[in-house]
Design a protein around this motif. Structure first.
Motif, PDB file in Angstrom:
ATOM      1  N   UNK A  10       0.967  -1.159  -0.105  1.00  0.00           N
ATOM      2  CA  UNK A  10       0.179   0.012   0.034  1.00  0.00           C
ATOM      3  C   UNK A  10       0.806   1.257  -0.018  1.00  0.00           C
ATOM      4  N   UNK A  11       2.031   1.422   0.741  1.00  0.00           N
ATOM      5  CA  UNK A  11       2.746   2.307   0.964  1.00  0.00           C
ATOM      6  C   UNK A  11       3.470   2.680  -0.405  1.00  0.00           C
ATOM      7  N   UNK A  12       3.964   1.475  -0.896  1.00  0.00           N
ATOM      8  CA  UNK A  12       4.564   1.870  -2.532  1.00  0.00           C
ATOM      9  C   UNK A  12       3.830   2.314  -3.347  1.00  0.00           C
ATOM     10  N   UNK A  13       2.329   1.629  -3.478  1.00  0.00           N
ATOM     11  CA  UNK A  13       1.301   1.947  -4.294  1.00  0.00           C
ATOM     12  C   UNK A  13       0.927   3.452  -4.296  1.00  0.00           C
ATOM     13  N   UNK A  14       0.792   3.828  -3.059  1.00  0.00           N
ATOM     14  CA  UNK A  14       0.646   5.406  -2.870  1.00  0.00           C
ATOM     15  C   UNK A  14       1.922   6.189  -3.387  1.00  0.00           C
ATOM     16  N   UNK A  15       3.006   5.971  -3.177  1.00  0.00           N
ATOM     17  CA  UNK A  15       3.987   6.558  -3.794  1.00  0.00           C
ATOM     18  C   UNK A  15       4.248   6.672  -5.441  1.00  0.00           C
ATOM     19  N   UNK A  16       3.707   5.376  -5.848  1.00  0.00           N
ATOM     20  CA  UNK A  16       3.405   5.268  -7.152  1.00  0.00           C
ATOM     21  C   UNK A  16       2.284   6.245  -7.728  1.00  0.00           C
ATOM     22  N   UNK A  17       1.068   6.378  -7.000  1.00  0.00           N
ATOM     23  CA  UNK A  17      -0.035   7.218  -7.615  1.00  0.00           C
ATOM     24  C   UNK A  17       0.229   8.667  -7.437  1.00  0.00           C
ATOM     25  N   UNK A  18       1.295   8.781  -6.570  1.00  0.00           N
ATOM     26  CA  UNK A  18       1.729  10.381  -6.519  1.00  0.00           C
ATOM     27  C   UNK A  18       2.548  10.843  -7.717  1.00  0.00           C
ATOM     28  N   UNK A  19       3.674   9.908  -7.958  1.00  0.00           N
ATOM     29  CA  UNK A  19       4.528  10.469  -8.937  1.00  0.00           C
ATOM     30  C   UNK A  19       4.865   9.765 -10.084  1.00  0.00           C
ATOM     31  N   UNK A  20       4.307   8.707 -10.368  1.00  0.00           N
ATOM     32  CA  UNK A  20       4.729   7.853 -11.466  1.00  0.00           C
ATOM     33  C   UNK A  20       4.239   7.999 -12.938  1.00  0.00           C
ATOM     34  N   UNK A  21       2.993   8.471 -12.693  1.00  0.00           N
ATOM     35  CA  UNK A  21       2.136   8.754 -13.991  1.00  0.00           C
ATOM     36  C   UNK A  21       1.492   7.325 -14.343  1.00  0.00           C
ATOM     37  N   UNK A  22       1.879   6.229 -13.834  1.00  0.00           N
ATOM     38  CA  UNK A  22       1.376   5.167 -14.252  1.00  0.00           C
ATOM     39  C   UNK A  22      -0.068   4.761 -14.071  1.00  0.00           C
ATOM     40  N   UNK A  23      -0.793   3.893 -14.691  1.00  0.00           N
ATOM     41  CA  UNK A  23      -2.127   3.762 -14.350  1.00  0.00           C
ATOM     42  C   UNK A  23      -2.428   2.717 -13.385  1.00  0.00           C
ATOM     43  N   UNK A  24      -3.489   2.331 -12.892  1.00  0.00           N
ATOM     44  CA  UNK A  24      -3.728   1.706 -11.924  1.00  0.00           C
ATOM     45  C   UNK A  24      -3.072   0.166 -12.101  1.00  0.00           C
ATOM     46  N   UNK A  25      -3.331  -0.390 -13.252  1.00  0.00           N
ATOM     47  CA  UNK A  25      -3.068  -1.924 -13.480  1.00  0.00           C
ATOM     48  C   UNK A  25      -1.463  -1.872 -13.518  1.00  0.00           C
ATOM     49  N   UNK A  26      -1.047  -0.877 -14.127  1.00  0.00           N
ATOM     50  CA  UNK A  26       0.442  -0.815 -14.149  1.00  0.00           C
ATOM     51  C   UNK A  26       1.234  -0.822 -12.644  1.00  0.00           C
ATOM     52  N   UNK A  27       0.436   0.165 -11.689  1.00  0.00           N
ATOM     53  CA  UNK A  27       0.957   0.084 -10.524  1.00  0.00           C
ATOM     54  C   UNK A  27       0.762  -1.116  -9.605  1.00  0.00           C
ATOM     55  N   UNK A  28      -0.415  -1.642  -9.809  1.00  0.00           N
ATOM     56  CA  UNK A  28      -0.772  -2.955  -9.427  1.00  0.00           C
ATOM     57  C   UNK A  28       0.240  -4.101  -9.669  1.00  0.00           C
ATOM     58  N   UNK A  29       0.857  -4.278 -10.761  1.00  0.00           N
ATOM     59  CA  UNK A  29       1.903  -5.066 -10.989  1.00  0.00           C
ATOM     60  C   UNK A  29       3.030  -4.647 -10.555  1.00  0.00           C
ATOM     61  N   UNK A  30       3.518  -3.348 -10.392  1.00  0.00           N
ATOM     62  CA  UNK A  30       4.826  -3.194  -9.424  1.00  0.00           C
ATOM     63  C   UNK A  30       4.750  -3.497  -8.160  1.00  0.00           C
ATOM     64  N   UNK A  31       3.470  -3.732  -7.613  1.00  0.00           N
ATOM     65  CA  UNK A  31       3.266  -4.268  -6.117  1.00  0.00           C
ATOM     66  C   UNK A  31       2.837  -5.598  -5.940  1.00  0.00           C
TER      67      UNK A  31
END
Length: 321
Positions: free
Chosen positions: A272-293
């Protein structure tokens, strides 16, 4: 409602003043909006004759006398933000006086409230035994170790019980004051929160920094570092234990004792912490963020974020702009 705010030597300045200011504003607005009398009769009391705040300011306290019969007693925090500072402070002579006074007030029918480190004083007096409570999130491992009979949930901002209420860290003092104002008048609490630009919060979870909790125990800290390296790969308790040269049972037991949760639950906190960070600054869509975590799709991550943080993806993105 008669409220006694108990100021101790070294009291957290912001916690004390934000509490007093919230009730003063409530009284002012009550008279202005309704033409009625103030809802709250607030006094600052102390178990010592002279009290200075954590910043060294003199606090004008009234003596605790047998005639003092408050409806509510509020115990603000001390300016002791680490275990190394707090544990010796709990052994001070005035703390022993405080414990006795809290028990007397409770026996006389007063409700007891505390925020942040102030919750430790209620626990020291045994008032929280076998009850739910919250506390300042970064001292939760110490709280669990010191008070095993308390049902602690530091993810919550406010926890009411039959003896009163406990509130979370630092600005949780304001959440506590607004909660008490709401008991007298929900409408007044809403207006006060708007004047103070203060949202009424139910959770501390969005503010918790998992790494700070892990540092309370060497094994848990090593597990935290291992987990961060394996967020995409997924979680295996046996694999984690083997990598840390311990048993799955020991890892499970240490996480429960220090963090109040299982290794899997803490692993999800890190996701969750890493996903929050990616939501903030990565520009990735949610599916891409999900894959990252480590999740197969965004729907699973969306559900986890709402469960843990009480807010959806759209709200989280808006907050971080």
């Amino acid at each position: 409602m008669h409220i006694s705010v108990l100021a101790l030597e070294g009291v957290f300045d912001t916690g004390l003043t934000v509490t007093l200011d919230a009730f003063r504003i409530a009284n002012n607005l009550s008279g202005r909006l309704t033409g009625g009398t103030p809802h709250f009769d607030v006094s600052i009391v102390g178990v010592r004759r002279k009290v200075r705040s954590g910043q060294g300011l003199a606090i004008p306290v009234q003596a605790v006398t047998p005639e003092l019969k408050p409806d509510w007693v509020i115990v603000p925090a001390l300016s002791t933000g680490t275990p190394e500072q707090l544990v010796p402070a709990l052994e001070r002579p005035d703390m022993k006086q405080l414990r006795a006074q809290l028990l007397k007030w409770n026996a006389d029918g007063a409700q007891i409230a505390a925020s942040c480190i102030g919750t430790f004083f209620l626990a020291e007096a045994g008032l929280l035994d076998h009850r739910e409570a919250t506390t300042t999130w970064w001292l939760a491992p110490l709280f669990r170790q010191r008070y095993p009979n308390v049902r602690l949930d530091e993810s919550r901002m406010l926890v009411p019980t039959d003896i009163g209420v406990t509130a979370g860290a630092a600005m949780g003092h304001l959440d506590l004051a607004l909660w008490l104002i709401r008991k007298a008048s929900p409408e007044l609490a809403t207006v006060v929160s708007r004047y103070l630009l203060a949202d009424i919060r139910t959770l501390q979870a969005p503010y918790i920094i998992p790494n700070h909790l892990a540092q309370a125990d060497p094994l848990v800290l090593r597990f935290e570092r291992w987990a961060r390296d394996h967020l995409k790969a997924g979680f295996s308790l046996q694999e984690a234990a083997s990598a840390l040269a311990t048993s799955a049972r020991t890892l499970q037991r240490r996480c429960e004792a220090v963090l109040g949760k299982s290794p899997l639950s803490y692993f999800q906190d890190l996701r969750v912490e890493h996903a929050q960070s990616l939501l903030h600054g990565s520009g990735l869509d949610l599916d891409a963020i999900a894959a990252e975590v480590g999740y197969a799709d965004g729907a699973t991550l969306r559900t986890l974020l709402r469960q843990r943080l009480g807010r959806g993806v759209r709200d989280l993105r808006a907050e971080l702009r």
